[in-house]
Design an enzyme around this catalytic site. Structure first.
Site, PDB file in Angstrom:
ATOM      1  N   HIS A   1      -1.846  -5.350   1.325  1.00 17.02           N
ATOM      2  CA  HIS A   1      -3.126  -6.023   1.063  1.00 17.02           C
ATOM      3  C   HIS A   1      -2.870  -7.466   0.645  1.00 17.02           C
ATOM      4  O   HIS A   1      -1.883  -7.754  -0.029  1.00 17.02           O
ATOM      5  CB  HIS A   1      -3.871  -5.307  -0.077  1.00 17.02           C
ATOM      6  CG  HIS A   1      -5.024  -6.112  -0.607  1.00 17.02           C
ATOM      7  ND1 HIS A   1      -6.269  -6.104  -0.012  1.00 17.02           N
ATOM      8  CD2 HIS A   1      -5.109  -6.992  -1.643  1.00 17.02           C
ATOM      9  CE1 HIS A   1      -7.070  -6.933  -0.677  1.00 17.02           C
ATOM     10  NE2 HIS A   1      -6.391  -7.487  -1.666  1.00 17.02           N
TER      11      HIS A   1
ATOM     12  N   ASN B   1      -1.949  -0.118   7.357  1.00 17.28           N
ATOM     13  CA  ASN B   1      -1.464  -1.490   7.588  1.00 17.28           C
ATOM     14  C   ASN B   1      -0.626  -2.059   6.438  1.00 17.28           C
ATOM     15  O   ASN B   1      -0.462  -3.266   6.302  1.00 17.28           O
ATOM     16  CB  ASN B   1      -2.609  -2.420   8.003  1.00 17.28           C
ATOM     17  CG  ASN B   1      -3.661  -2.593   6.934  1.00 17.28           C
ATOM     18  OD1 ASN B   1      -3.536  -2.039   5.839  1.00 17.28           O
ATOM     19  ND2 ASN B   1      -4.695  -3.359   7.232  1.00 17.28           N
TER      20      ASN B   1
ATOM     21  N   TYR C   1     -12.172  -2.327  -3.620  1.00 13.83           N
ATOM     22  CA  TYR C   1     -12.782  -2.445  -2.286  1.00 13.83           C
ATOM     23  C   TYR C   1     -14.319  -2.365  -2.350  1.00 13.83           C
ATOM     24  O   TYR C   1     -14.946  -1.949  -1.372  1.00 13.83           O
ATOM     25  CB  TYR C   1     -12.235  -1.359  -1.364  1.00 13.83           C
ATOM     26  CG  TYR C   1     -10.843  -1.654  -0.810  1.00 13.83           C
ATOM     27  CD1 TYR C   1     -10.566  -2.851  -0.135  1.00 13.83           C
ATOM     28  CD2 TYR C   1      -9.812  -0.731  -0.925  1.00 13.83           C
ATOM     29  CE1 TYR C   1      -9.303  -3.115   0.388  1.00 13.83           C
ATOM     30  CE2 TYR C   1      -8.540  -0.991  -0.399  1.00 13.83           C
ATOM     31  CZ  TYR C   1      -8.297  -2.187   0.260  1.00 13.83           C
ATOM     32  OH  TYR C   1      -7.056  -2.446   0.789  1.00 13.83           O
TER      33      TYR C   1
ATOM     34  N   LYS D   1       0.840  -1.198   0.000  1.00 15.42           N
ATOM     35  CA  LYS D   1       0.000   0.000   0.000  1.00 15.42           C
ATOM     36  C   LYS D   1       0.885   1.262   0.000  1.00 15.42           C
ATOM     37  O   LYS D   1       2.107   1.171   0.217  1.00 15.42           O
ATOM     38  CB  LYS D   1      -0.911  -0.043   1.232  1.00 15.42           C
ATOM     39  CG  LYS D   1      -1.900  -1.217   1.204  1.00 15.42           C
ATOM     40  CD  LYS D   1      -2.815  -1.194   2.425  1.00 15.42           C
ATOM     41  CE  LYS D   1      -3.844  -2.311   2.359  1.00 15.42           C
ATOM     42  NZ  LYS D   1      -4.807  -2.240   3.494  1.00 15.42           N
TER      43      LYS D   1
ATOM     44  N   GLU E   1      -9.331  -9.874  -8.139  1.00 12.33           N
ATOM     45  CA  GLU E   1      -8.346  -8.791  -7.946  1.00 12.33           C
ATOM     46  C   GLU E   1      -7.232  -8.865  -8.995  1.00 12.33           C
ATOM     47  O   GLU E   1      -6.806  -7.837  -9.529  1.00 12.33           O
ATOM     48  CB  GLU E   1      -7.785  -8.857  -6.521  1.00 12.33           C
ATOM     49  CG  GLU E   1      -8.831  -8.461  -5.483  1.00 12.33           C
ATOM     50  CD  GLU E   1      -8.481  -8.849  -4.047  1.00 12.33           C
ATOM     51  OE1 GLU E   1      -7.390  -9.406  -3.816  1.00 12.33           O
ATOM     52  OE2 GLU E   1      -9.308  -8.596  -3.159  1.00 12.33           O
TER      53      GLU E   1
HETATM   54  P1  DAT Z   1      -7.962  -6.907   5.002  1.00  7.82           P
HETATM   55  O1  DAT Z   1      -7.113  -5.821   4.394  1.00  7.82           O
HETATM   56  O2  DAT Z   1      -7.245  -7.582   6.146  1.00  7.82           O
HETATM   57  O3  DAT Z   1      -8.485  -7.872   3.982  1.00  7.82           O
HETATM   58  P2  DAT Z   1     -10.621  -5.754   5.029  1.00  7.82           P
HETATM   59  O4  DAT Z   1     -10.785  -6.301   3.659  1.00  7.82           O
HETATM   60  O5  DAT Z   1     -11.681  -6.039   6.037  1.00  7.82           O
HETATM   61  O6  DAT Z   1      -9.229  -6.217   5.674  1.00  7.82           O
HETATM   62  O7  DAT Z   1     -10.472  -4.179   4.957  1.00  7.82           O
HETATM   63  C1  DAT Z   1      -9.711  -3.575   3.939  1.00  7.82           C
HETATM   64  C2  DAT Z   1      -8.880  -2.472   4.520  1.00  7.82           C
HETATM   65  O8  DAT Z   1      -9.740  -1.465   5.043  1.00  7.82           O
HETATM   66  C3  DAT Z   1      -8.010  -2.884   5.715  1.00  7.82           C
HETATM   67  O9  DAT Z   1      -6.769  -3.441   5.293  1.00  7.82           O
HETATM   68  C4  DAT Z   1      -7.827  -1.585   6.412  1.00  7.82           C
HETATM   69  C5  DAT Z   1      -9.161  -0.880   6.188  1.00  7.82           C
HETATM   70  N1  DAT Z   1     -10.046  -1.103   7.351  1.00  7.82           N
HETATM   71  C6  DAT Z   1     -10.689  -2.239   7.663  1.00  7.82           C
HETATM   72  N2  DAT Z   1     -11.411  -2.109   8.792  1.00  7.82           N
HETATM   73  C7  DAT Z   1     -11.196  -0.828   9.183  1.00  7.82           C
HETATM   74  C8  DAT Z   1     -11.650  -0.044  10.280  1.00  7.82           C
HETATM   75  N3  DAT Z   1     -12.477  -0.557  11.193  1.00  7.82           N
HETATM   76  N4  DAT Z   1     -11.220   1.231  10.357  1.00  7.82           N
HETATM   77  C9  DAT Z   1     -10.390   1.753   9.433  1.00  7.82           C
HETATM   78  N5  DAT Z   1      -9.930   1.081   8.367  1.00  7.82           N
HETATM   79  C10 DAT Z   1     -10.326  -0.193   8.253  1.00  7.82           C
HETATM   80 MG    MG Z   2      -9.864  -7.658   2.471  1.00  8.33          MG
END
Ligand code: DAT
Ligand code: MG
Length: 169
Positions: free
Chosen positions: A135, A132, A69, A29, A146
């Protein structure tokens, strides 16, 4: 009889080879790029034994990220997520190998780095869920979606690493 056995054996080999060809979509990212962690993240996957089959350096549009997303579009953090993800260049990649999707997720650690174990990429290298650094696809189905979103078919390269028979028995 021998022909039947050979056929069964070749089918078994096909299944093993297909399992080894599972692909996952991993992306450094913008914060991972800005912090100089591209090499470190690539290194984790290389050292594991997974095979790199696609990689690029690109500054993604908001439109592309909204598609990437799309499952999260109703979440309150979605606008901020798209803004952050489009704030600079990223490094999308495709890695291939046995259980690449599930193992890739384990290597990344939990979504929130506060819950990621030490030894995982997020557990070792970042602190907040909104920064974080990397991805990873959460299923084979989303990996395929994707990969098709970020790469053309030609950009994903089939090849045989010289060390393959030392990675798989
Ligand atoms: P991942 O990246 O582990 O697959 P995800 O698909 O649920 O997680 O979410 C995509 C991204 O969105 C994640 O890497 C960081 C952001 N995100 C997820 N939950 C969040 C939250 N509660 N607050 C802020 N950002 C969040
Ligand atoms: Mg995800």
């Amino acid at each position: 009889m021998i022909a039947t056995l050979l056929y069964a054996f070749s089918l078994a080999i096909d299944v093993i080879m297909a399992e080894q060809r599972e692909r996952t979509f991993i992306m450094v990212k913008p914060d991972g790029v800005q912090r100089g962690l591209v090499g470190t993240i690539i290194n984790r996957f290389e050292q594991k034994g997974f095979k790199l089959v696609a990689l690029k350096f690109t500054w993604p549009s908001e439109e592309l990220l909204q598609k990437h997303y799309s499952d999260l579009s109703s979440r309150p953090f979605f606008p901020g997520l798209v803004k952050y993800m489009s704030s600079g260049p990223v490094v999308p990649m495709v890695w291939e190998g046995l259980n690449a999707v599930k193992t890739g997720r384990q290597m990344l650690g939990a979504t929130n780095p506060a819950d990621s174990l030490p030894g995982t990429i997020r557990g070792d290298l970042c602190i907040e869920v909104g920064r974080n650094i990397v991805h990873g696809s959460d299923s084979v189905e989303s990996a395929n979606k994707e990969i098709a979103l970020w790469f053309t078919e030609k950009e994903v390269i089939g090849w045989t690493p010289a060390n393959e028979k030392w990675v798989y028995e």
